[in-house]
Enzyme design. Structure first.
Site, PDB file in Angstrom:
ATOM      1  N   HIS A  40      84.736  50.701  -0.259  1.00 19.82           N
ATOM      2  CA  HIS A  40      84.181  50.784  -1.598  1.00 19.82           C
ATOM      3  C   HIS A  40      82.818  50.100  -1.525  1.00 19.82           C
ATOM      4  O   HIS A  40      82.606  49.235  -0.659  1.00 19.82           O
ATOM      5  CB  HIS A  40      85.064  50.045  -2.609  1.00 19.82           C
ATOM      6  CG  HIS A  40      86.411  50.678  -2.796  1.00 19.82           C
ATOM      7  ND1 HIS A  40      87.590  50.027  -2.530  1.00 19.82           N
ATOM      8  CD2 HIS A  40      86.754  51.921  -3.232  1.00 19.82           C
ATOM      9  CE1 HIS A  40      88.604  50.842  -2.790  1.00 19.82           C
ATOM     10  NE2 HIS A  40      88.126  51.992  -3.204  1.00 19.82           N
ATOM     11  N   ASP A  62      83.353  46.540  -1.429  1.00 21.58           N
ATOM     12  CA  ASP A  62      83.918  45.986  -0.181  1.00 21.58           C
ATOM     13  C   ASP A  62      82.745  45.673   0.748  1.00 21.58           C
ATOM     14  O   ASP A  62      82.759  44.686   1.482  1.00 21.58           O
ATOM     15  CB  ASP A  62      84.807  47.017   0.555  1.00 21.58           C
ATOM     16  CG  ASP A  62      86.066  47.377  -0.211  1.00 21.58           C
ATOM     17  OD1 ASP A  62      86.670  46.483  -0.814  1.00 21.58           O
ATOM     18  OD2 ASP A  62      86.451  48.570  -0.187  1.00 21.58           O
TER      19      ASP A  62
END
Ligand code: GLO
Ligand code: MG
Length: 346
Positions: A50, A53
């Site tokens: 993501h 992330d």
């Protein structure tokens, strides 16, 4: 068709801590570096991300800071010999996406969603992947009358067009899911994803990602979704997992609920040559909530083991014999042949 050598992938969220809507975590949080180490230890090839992330707390950071952190992550991945498979804008956590993202009723929220997606594309580029995955978590309705479905399709297309215009190389892989968190999602199946691709400014750069559990939640066979997407050359990523019927999204290990459905997905991947153009087999699986810390990686390792065993099963399936039974319309024998093959005989 050359036999593909598969390469494997998962995301940091697949080493999750066990939280569910009814209770807190059951395993202590771990750092990103620990997760990357585990991925390497398991011998996986790539990691999916993501945007947050890759760059935690992304909304609070400047463009310069985001770029600096992305480059540091790229060095870390290079050193680890791990490829970045894709980046996905996490458009379902922010207070700006409570009522949807690209198709929110609030223009300020729509603007936020598009700007964040463009930043995410920059992250993908800096990390070295041309794949942006769009799981449209909050694009749909809890209440039919709260949104205009036709307008929502136009807004989605408009958002995709802005992303395609932002970077000439980026490819969008739409990950459909029929429900959860929404009651009804706007792009529930692969057919919807590929149809909407045709409305964009560059249909060639809009494809899809199939997740087994999402297809099952839509009442479809994931193997058929794979064949369908690959007939259009549009299956650019894959989230294998399993799902026991129509209930909340379970993200079980691949093959855990229905080995035969898993076998048929592998057969579909094999006959279409999935992986031969660099696509990865990703497992979007989660540990069962009761999992102890010392067993934290098992669901990923097990999914890959099952996948590889099923590749052997697909390759050793007696197609000639099956064709004979099909020609004779002897589907009872074909059924039993598949069952015995999976059980280790025949
Ligand atoms: C949830 C989705 C989710 C996405 C991931 C990438 O149901 O499967 O895990 O795959 O957020 O966008
Ligand atoms: Mg997924």
């Amino acid at each position: 068709m050359p036999k593909p050598k598969y390469r494997f992938c998962f995301g940091p969220w697949n080493l999750s801590e066990g939280q569910d809507p009814y209770g807190p975590t059951t395993r202590p949080p771990q750092t990103f570096d620990w997760k990357l180490d585990q991925l390497k230890k398991l011998g996986f090839d790539a990691m999916m991300f993501h945007d947050d992330d890759a760059v935690p707390d992304i909304d609070a950071k400047s463009g310069t800071q985001i770029r600096k952190e992305t480059r540091a992550l790229k060095r870390k991945l290079n050193d680890a010999g791990v490829a970045p498979e894709m980046v996905a804008p996490r458009l379902w956590f922010s207070p700006m996406t409570i009522d949807g993202a690209y198709a929110s009723n609030d223009p300020k929220c729509r603007k936020y969603a598009i700007e964040r997606s463009l930043r995410c594309i920059d992250i993908a580029k800096d990390l070295g992947t041309d794949l942006l995955v769009l799981w449209l978590a909050r694009e749909g309705t809890y209440l039919r009358e709260s949104k205009n479905g036709r307008r929502s399709v136009d807004l989605l297309v408009d958002a995709f067009d802005k992303m395609l215009a932002h970077d000439k190389r980026i490819r969008l892989a739409i990950e459909p899911k029929p429900n959860e968190p929404m009651d009804h999602a706007y792009l529930p199946t692969i057919g919807h994803a590929l149809a909407v691709a045709q409305l964009t400014r560059d249909p060639k750069r809009v494809g899809c990602l199939i997740e087994s559990a999402h297809a099952i939640l839509a009442g479809l066979d994931p193997a058929d979704e794979i064949d369908f997407a690959m007939a259009f050359d549009k299956l650019w990523s894959l989230h294998l997992n399993d799902q026991n019927g129509l209930k909340f999204d379970q993200d079980k290990p691949f093959g855990s609920a229905n080995l035969r459905v898993a076998f048929n997905q592998v057969r579909a991947l094999e006959r279409n040559g999935y992986g031969s153009r660099g696509e990865y087999v990703c497992f979007d699986v989660h540990p069962f909530r009761p999992t102890k810390v010392e067993h934290w990686l098992a669901h990923l390792d097990n999914s890959r083991r099952t996948f590889l065993r099923l590749v052997e099963k697909a390759r050793s399936f007696n197609d000639k014999k099956a064709q004979g039974l099909i020609a004779d319309r002897n589907y009872a024998a074909l059924d039993q042949m598949v069952i015995e093959h999976l059980m280790g005989r025949g």
